[in-house]
Design a protein around this motif. Structure first.
Motif, PDB file in Angstrom:
ATOM      1  N   VAL A 159      -5.044  -0.264 -14.180  1.00  0.00           N
ATOM      2  CA  VAL A 159      -3.688   0.240 -14.444  1.00  0.00           C
ATOM      3  C   VAL A 159      -3.536   1.691 -13.999  1.00  0.00           C
ATOM      4  CG1 VAL A 159      -3.248  -1.394 -16.313  1.00  0.00           C
ATOM      5  CG2 VAL A 159      -4.144   0.876 -16.878  1.00  0.00           C
ATOM      6  N   TRP A 160      -4.639   2.466 -14.046  1.00  0.00           N
ATOM      7  CA  TRP A 160      -4.571   3.858 -13.609  1.00  0.00           C
ATOM      8  C   TRP A 160      -4.847   4.018 -12.118  1.00  0.00           C
ATOM      9  CZ3 TRP A 160      -2.593   8.099 -15.690  1.00  0.00           C
ATOM     10  CH2 TRP A 160      -2.350   8.112 -17.066  1.00  0.00           C
ATOM     11  N   GLY A 161      -4.988   2.905 -11.398  1.00  0.00           N
ATOM     12  CA  GLY A 161      -5.175   2.971  -9.951  1.00  0.00           C
ATOM     13  C   GLY A 161      -6.541   3.443  -9.520  1.00  0.00           C
ATOM     14  N   ARG A 162      -7.523   3.349 -10.405  1.00  0.00           N
ATOM     15  CA  ARG A 162      -8.884   3.765 -10.042  1.00  0.00           C
ATOM     16  C   ARG A 162      -9.705   2.611  -9.469  1.00  0.00           C
ATOM     17  NH1 ARG A 162      -5.591   7.791 -11.586  1.00  0.00           N
ATOM     18  NH2 ARG A 162      -6.741   9.768 -11.621  1.00  0.00           N
ATOM     19  N   ARG A 163      -9.256   1.397  -9.662  1.00  0.00           N
ATOM     20  CA  ARG A 163      -9.875   0.232  -9.035  1.00  0.00           C
ATOM     21  C   ARG A 163      -8.768  -0.724  -8.623  1.00  0.00           C
ATOM     22  NH1 ARG A 163     -15.469  -2.065 -11.403  1.00  0.00           N
ATOM     23  NH2 ARG A 163     -15.242  -3.164  -9.413  1.00  0.00           N
ATOM     24  N   SER A 164      -9.066  -1.529  -7.628  1.00  0.00           N
ATOM     25  CA  SER A 164      -8.105  -2.519  -7.171  1.00  0.00           C
ATOM     26  C   SER A 164      -8.231  -3.791  -8.001  1.00  0.00           C
ATOM     27  CB  SER A 164      -8.354  -2.851  -5.700  1.00  0.00           C
ATOM     28  OG  SER A 164      -7.610  -3.995  -5.319  1.00  0.00           O
ATOM     29  N   PRO A 165      -7.109  -4.413  -8.352  1.00  0.00           N
ATOM     30  CA  PRO A 165      -7.205  -5.702  -9.047  1.00  0.00           C
ATOM     31  C   PRO A 165      -7.852  -6.769  -8.184  1.00  0.00           C
ATOM     32  CG  PRO A 165      -4.938  -5.247  -8.397  1.00  0.00           C
ATOM     33  CD  PRO A 165      -5.722  -3.994  -8.155  1.00  0.00           C
ATOM     34  N   ASP A 166      -7.930  -6.521  -6.877  1.00  0.00           N
ATOM     35  CA  ASP A 166      -8.596  -7.473  -5.993  1.00  0.00           C
ATOM     36  C   ASP A 166     -10.093  -7.586  -6.298  1.00  0.00           C
ATOM     37  OD1 ASP A 166      -6.198  -7.926  -4.717  1.00  0.00           O
ATOM     38  OD2 ASP A 166      -6.592  -6.482  -3.115  1.00  0.00           O
ATOM     39  N   ASP A 167     -10.620  -6.628  -7.073  1.00  0.00           N
ATOM     40  CA  ASP A 167     -12.022  -6.702  -7.487  1.00  0.00           C
ATOM     41  C   ASP A 167     -12.238  -7.757  -8.564  1.00  0.00           C
ATOM     42  OD1 ASP A 167     -12.606  -4.633  -5.755  1.00  0.00           O
ATOM     43  OD2 ASP A 167     -12.460  -3.077  -7.296  1.00  0.00           O
ATOM     44  N   TYR A 168     -11.146  -8.308  -9.086  1.00  0.00           N
ATOM     45  CA  TYR A 168     -11.222  -9.246 -10.201  1.00  0.00           C
ATOM     46  C   TYR A 168     -10.458 -10.524  -9.833  1.00  0.00           C
ATOM     47  CZ  TYR A 168     -12.373  -4.732 -12.111  1.00  0.00           C
ATOM     48  OH  TYR A 168     -12.935  -3.496 -12.297  1.00  0.00           O
ATOM     49  N   ALA A 169     -10.499 -11.494 -10.723  1.00  0.00           N
ATOM     50  CA  ALA A 169      -9.778 -12.743 -10.481  1.00  0.00           C
ATOM     51  C   ALA A 169      -8.292 -12.531 -10.745  1.00  0.00           C
ATOM     52  CB  ALA A 169     -10.322 -13.846 -11.380  1.00  0.00           C
ATOM     53  N   ILE A 170      -7.471 -13.013  -9.829  1.00  0.00           N
ATOM     54  CA  ILE A 170      -6.017 -12.943  -9.979  1.00  0.00           C
ATOM     55  C   ILE A 170      -5.471 -14.357  -9.891  1.00  0.00           C
ATOM     56  CG2 ILE A 170      -3.850 -12.062  -9.023  1.00  0.00           C
ATOM     57  CD1 ILE A 170      -5.473  -9.764  -7.804  1.00  0.00           C
ATOM     58  N   GLU A 171      -4.685 -14.731 -10.884  1.00  0.00           N
ATOM     59  CA  GLU A 171      -4.059 -16.049 -10.894  1.00  0.00           C
ATOM     60  C   GLU A 171      -2.545 -15.881 -10.870  1.00  0.00           C
ATOM     61  OE1 GLU A 171      -5.503 -18.045 -14.363  1.00  0.00           O
ATOM     62  OE2 GLU A 171      -7.535 -18.306 -13.563  1.00  0.00           O
ATOM     63  N   GLY A 172      -1.879 -16.613 -10.006  1.00  0.00           N
ATOM     64  CA  GLY A 172      -0.419 -16.561  -9.963  1.00  0.00           C
ATOM     65  C   GLY A 172       0.105 -15.721  -8.819  1.00  0.00           C
ATOM     66  N   ASP A 173       1.232 -15.085  -9.050  1.00  0.00           N
ATOM     67  CA  ASP A 173       1.988 -14.387  -8.018  1.00  0.00           C
ATOM     68  C   ASP A 173       1.398 -13.011  -7.722  1.00  0.00           C
ATOM     69  OD1 ASP A 173       3.852 -13.221  -6.372  1.00  0.00           O
ATOM     70  OD2 ASP A 173       5.586 -13.673  -7.635  1.00  0.00           O
ATOM     71  N   GLY A 174       0.504 -12.944  -6.744  1.00  0.00           N
ATOM     72  CA  GLY A 174      -0.107 -11.669  -6.378  1.00  0.00           C
ATOM     73  C   GLY A 174       0.884 -10.660  -5.846  1.00  0.00           C
ATOM     74  N   GLY A 175       1.974 -11.142  -5.243  1.00  0.00           N
ATOM     75  CA  GLY A 175       3.000 -10.226  -4.747  1.00  0.00           C
ATOM     76  C   GLY A 175       3.661  -9.461  -5.876  1.00  0.00           C
ATOM     77  N   LEU A 176       3.887 -10.136  -7.009  1.00  0.00           N
ATOM     78  CA  LEU A 176       4.472  -9.474  -8.178  1.00  0.00           C
ATOM     79  C   LEU A 176       3.544  -8.376  -8.669  1.00  0.00           C
ATOM     80  CD1 LEU A 176       6.594  -9.282 -10.462  1.00  0.00           C
ATOM     81  CD2 LEU A 176       5.264 -11.037 -11.681  1.00  0.00           C
ATOM     82  N   LEU A 177       2.249  -8.655  -8.700  1.00  0.00           N
ATOM     83  CA  LEU A 177       1.284  -7.653  -9.143  1.00  0.00           C
ATOM     84  C   LEU A 177       1.277  -6.458  -8.206  1.00  0.00           C
ATOM     85  CD1 LEU A 177      -0.983  -6.840 -11.077  1.00  0.00           C
ATOM     86  CD2 LEU A 177      -2.579  -8.053  -9.570  1.00  0.00           C
ATOM     87  N   GLY A 178       1.300  -6.702  -6.901  1.00  0.00           N
ATOM     88  CA  GLY A 178       1.325  -5.601  -5.948  1.00  0.00           C
ATOM     89  C   GLY A 178       2.565  -4.737  -6.101  1.00  0.00           C
ATOM     90  N   TRP A 179       3.709  -5.393  -6.318  1.00  0.00           N
ATOM     91  CA  TRP A 179       4.965  -4.660  -6.532  1.00  0.00           C
ATOM     92  C   TRP A 179       4.864  -3.790  -7.781  1.00  0.00           C
ATOM     93  CZ3 TRP A 179       8.231  -5.390 -10.799  1.00  0.00           C
ATOM     94  CH2 TRP A 179       9.490  -4.752 -10.730  1.00  0.00           C
ATOM     95  N   TRP A 180       4.352  -4.345  -8.870  1.00  0.00           N
ATOM     96  CA  TRP A 180       4.209  -3.611 -10.124  1.00  0.00           C
ATOM     97  C   TRP A 180       3.317  -2.390  -9.939  1.00  0.00           C
ATOM     98  CZ3 TRP A 180       5.654  -3.054 -15.172  1.00  0.00           C
ATOM     99  CH2 TRP A 180       4.776  -2.368 -16.001  1.00  0.00           C
ATOM    100  N   ARG A 181       2.173  -2.594  -9.293  1.00  0.00           N
ATOM    101  CA  ARG A 181       1.222  -1.499  -9.134  1.00  0.00           C
ATOM    102  C   ARG A 181       1.774  -0.404  -8.221  1.00  0.00           C
ATOM    103  NH1 ARG A 181      -3.485  -1.828  -6.935  1.00  0.00           N
ATOM    104  NH2 ARG A 181      -4.522  -0.411  -8.368  1.00  0.00           N
ATOM    105  N   GLY A 182       2.625  -0.772  -7.291  1.00  0.00           N
ATOM    106  CA  GLY A 182       3.209   0.226  -6.415  1.00  0.00           C
ATOM    107  C   GLY A 182       4.185   1.151  -7.126  1.00  0.00           C
ATOM    108  N   LEU A 183       4.789   0.657  -8.197  1.00  0.00           N
ATOM    109  CA  LEU A 183       5.796   1.436  -8.915  1.00  0.00           C
ATOM    110  C   LEU A 183       5.277   2.043 -10.223  1.00  0.00           C
ATOM    111  CD1 LEU A 183       8.869  -0.976  -8.556  1.00  0.00           C
ATOM    112  CD2 LEU A 183       8.290   0.987  -7.132  1.00  0.00           C
TER     113      LEU A 183
END
Length: 250
Positions: free
Chosen positions: A223-247
């Motif tokens: 959440v603090w942008g010190r690691r990428s969520p891609d380092d972990y398992a992601i289920e569902g809409d990855g685009g939504l997660l990328g949008w959230w993290r960008g803002l």
């Protein structure tokens, strides 16, 4: 999840300050800090110790207004080699100041809680995140107490709506989509995007997109942008997660 008191936040902040000072002691303070672009270890230490002193001044005065941090004399040593010891001094004076005041006493803060208790929690997690920055810069192992990390994830979500210096936060709205942050240790949060705002709650439910990590420490770094969520398992809409993290940046 652990429910924290003001005194516990203050004590944990002191421990984190001492730990960060130990990480930096004897190091080359010109080492770049890649998670804070443009900074080196000297600037990281100066920033963190300066924030501690700024918070202490405001808490002691129970100020109703924001003090100008840039205009304060922080007593920074002339030689960056002295920065770790200077930073470490905060392990004494910060909890002393925080505990000298009622956590419910009203005062200025930039978050939703305009009281002293805001600052004990904020100083803990300010220090944790920047201690992690130092460890990542130096390539040493990063470990965060699970209770501290879980509270840190929740604090991030609590204060994010009040980050007025990032106008992108106002765009964190939607039509009911959910972002779920889950740790194998049993901590979990679900963020819901409403048409006028977002809100979060503790929950172990999956979301429109779900990040599955081993610990709350992993999620805190995400959440603090010190690691990428891609380092972990992601289920569902990855685009939504990328949008959230960008803002969603503080």
């Amino acid at each position: 999840m652990k429910e924290w008191t003001h005194a516990e936040h203050a004590a944990a902040a002191a421990a984190e300050i001492a730990r960060m000072a130990d990480v930096l002691r004897g190091r080359d303070m010109s080492v770049p800090v890649l998670t804070c672009p443009g900074w080196d270890l000297a600037r990281l230490a100066a920033h963190t110790g300066g924030v501690h002193r700024w918070a202490v001044a405001m808490v002691r005065d129970l100020t109703e207004r924001r003090y100008d941090r840039d205009g304060m004399d922080m007593g920074l040593p002339a030689d960056p080699g002295g920065y770790p010891a200077w930073l470490g001094e905060g392990a004494g004076f910060l909890p002393e100041a925080l505990l000298s005041r009622d956590p419910q006493a009203p005062m200025w803060s930039w978050g939703g809680e305009r009281r002293v208790g805001f600052w004990s929690r904020r100083m803990l997690h300010e220090t944790v995140v920047h201690r992690v920055d130092a460890e990542l810069a130096l390539g040493v192992p990063v470990t965060i107490d699970e209770h501290v990390a879980a509270d840190g994830v929740e604090e991030f979500l609590d204060i994010l709506p009040y980050v007025r210096w990032n106008p992108d936060v106002a765009e964190l709205r939607g039509g009911g989509e959910t972002i779920s942050l889950q740790a194998d240790t049993g901590a979990g949060w679900v963020i819901t995007l409403d048409p006028d705002r977002f809100h979060h709650r503790r929950s172990l439910q999956p979301g429109t997109v779900t990040v599955l990590a081993a610990t709350s420490a992993d999620l805190l770094q995400v959440v603090w942008g010190r690691r990428s969520p891609d380092d972990y398992a992601i289920e569902g809409d990855g685009g939504l997660l990328g949008w959230w993290r960008g803002l969603a940046r503080i």
